[in-house]
Write an enzyme that holds these catalytic residues in place. Sequence first.
Site, short mmCIF file in Angstrom:
data_model
loop_
_atom_site.label_atom_id
_atom_site.label_comp_id
_atom_site.label_asym_id
_atom_site.label_seq_id
_atom_site.Cartn_x
_atom_site.Cartn_y
_atom_site.Cartn_z
N GLY A 1 29.24 28.08 -22.13
CA GLY A 1 28.07 27.92 -21.28
C GLY A 1 26.85 27.48 -22.06
N SER B 1 23.55 24.73 -26.27
CA SER B 1 24.89 24.51 -25.71
C SER B 1 25.90 25.33 -26.49
CB SER B 1 25.26 23.02 -25.79
OG SER B 1 24.40 22.25 -25.00
N GLY C 1 29.27 25.20 -25.83
CA GLY C 1 30.57 24.64 -25.51
C GLY C 1 31.13 25.20 -24.22
N ALA C 2 32.40 25.59 -24.26
CA ALA C 2 33.06 26.10 -23.06
C ALA C 2 32.48 27.41 -22.57
CB ALA C 2 34.55 26.27 -23.33
N GLY D 1 26.70 16.99 -23.80
CA GLY D 1 25.43 17.63 -24.14
C GLY D 1 24.23 16.80 -23.74
N ASP D 2 24.38 15.48 -23.84
CA ASP D 2 23.29 14.58 -23.45
C ASP D 2 23.10 14.61 -21.93
OD1 ASP D 2 23.38 13.86 -26.16
OD2 ASP D 2 24.86 12.30 -25.73
#
Length: 329
Positions: free
Chosen positions: A239, A234, A236-237, A265-266
């Site tokens: 992608g 992950s 974040g913003a 994220g989960d």
Amino acid sequence: MILTVTPNPSLDRTYEVPALDRGEVLRATAERMDPGGKGVNVSRAVAAAGRRTVAVLPLGGAPGALVAELLAQQGIEVAPVPVAGATRSNIALAEPDGTLTKINAPGPELTGAESEALLATVRARIGAHAGAGAGTGRDGDAVTWIACCGSLPRGLAPEWYAELVARAHEAGARIALDTSGPSLLAALRERPDVVKPNAEELAQAVGRPLATVGDAVKAAEELRTYGAAAVLASLGADGQLLVTETGTYFGSATVTSVRSNVGAGDASLAGFLAAGGEGPAALASAVAHGAAAVQLPGSVMPSPGDLDLSAVTVTADVPLDRLLTEPAS
């Protein structure tokens, strides 16, 4: 059926506040109480998608009883391991611009007997499915994936996840691991099928900062040399990345507003596993679930109606030179 393991679950209280003013009395405009912990959130997202899931977790005291009750209300089967200490309670303060301040309690210290009981419960729930390459649940549902998620509580050594991965593989189950630090590095020797770090965890694992998407790809490839079969990272913003033996893919989505990133994220991991756990289609599902989750309050998990696959782009033409919005150190 997706089995989740959460060694350090929590009771999560989320308060929405106009602003976080230190030293002042804050008046919440909304509040939520949810069962928490990364594996618990994966089970919640899987259940929201209409799939069967079983949550294995140690529970103790009144907070533990409430976690079990809240999960049951969401149609999630709980396989509790009773422990002497009380399940931790966490607090999150969410501001209108999406800024989130979290206070996470340490949780109880598990004894050696409680640690072994947790491992034994996972093995019992997987069962043995000779010759088929998968475990079975109590009623015969195939255990397609085991998601082992979150930090380890006090009393469990960093090698605990490695032992869990080894036992699960012996029973024929596939493992998705979402943890960090020494626990992640120790587990890699047992070759988990998927590991899911965020950018900071990825940087920590390889011991160097990440400034671009290309840096993240190289770090994910390094984790594969350590033992991970695939890496779902992950960013974040920016992608998500999927790095596997057969290819590398980059996924991103258009998000109109961010309300809370708790559990996003989960939700992504749940979407990835529910879509089969491999390939670009599973990555697209992961991105869609994560994008939907950040637009919901607290740690609410997205349902199918919240997903917008049309806003998701997945490509094998990875933008290696793209600077990360939030570089990881």
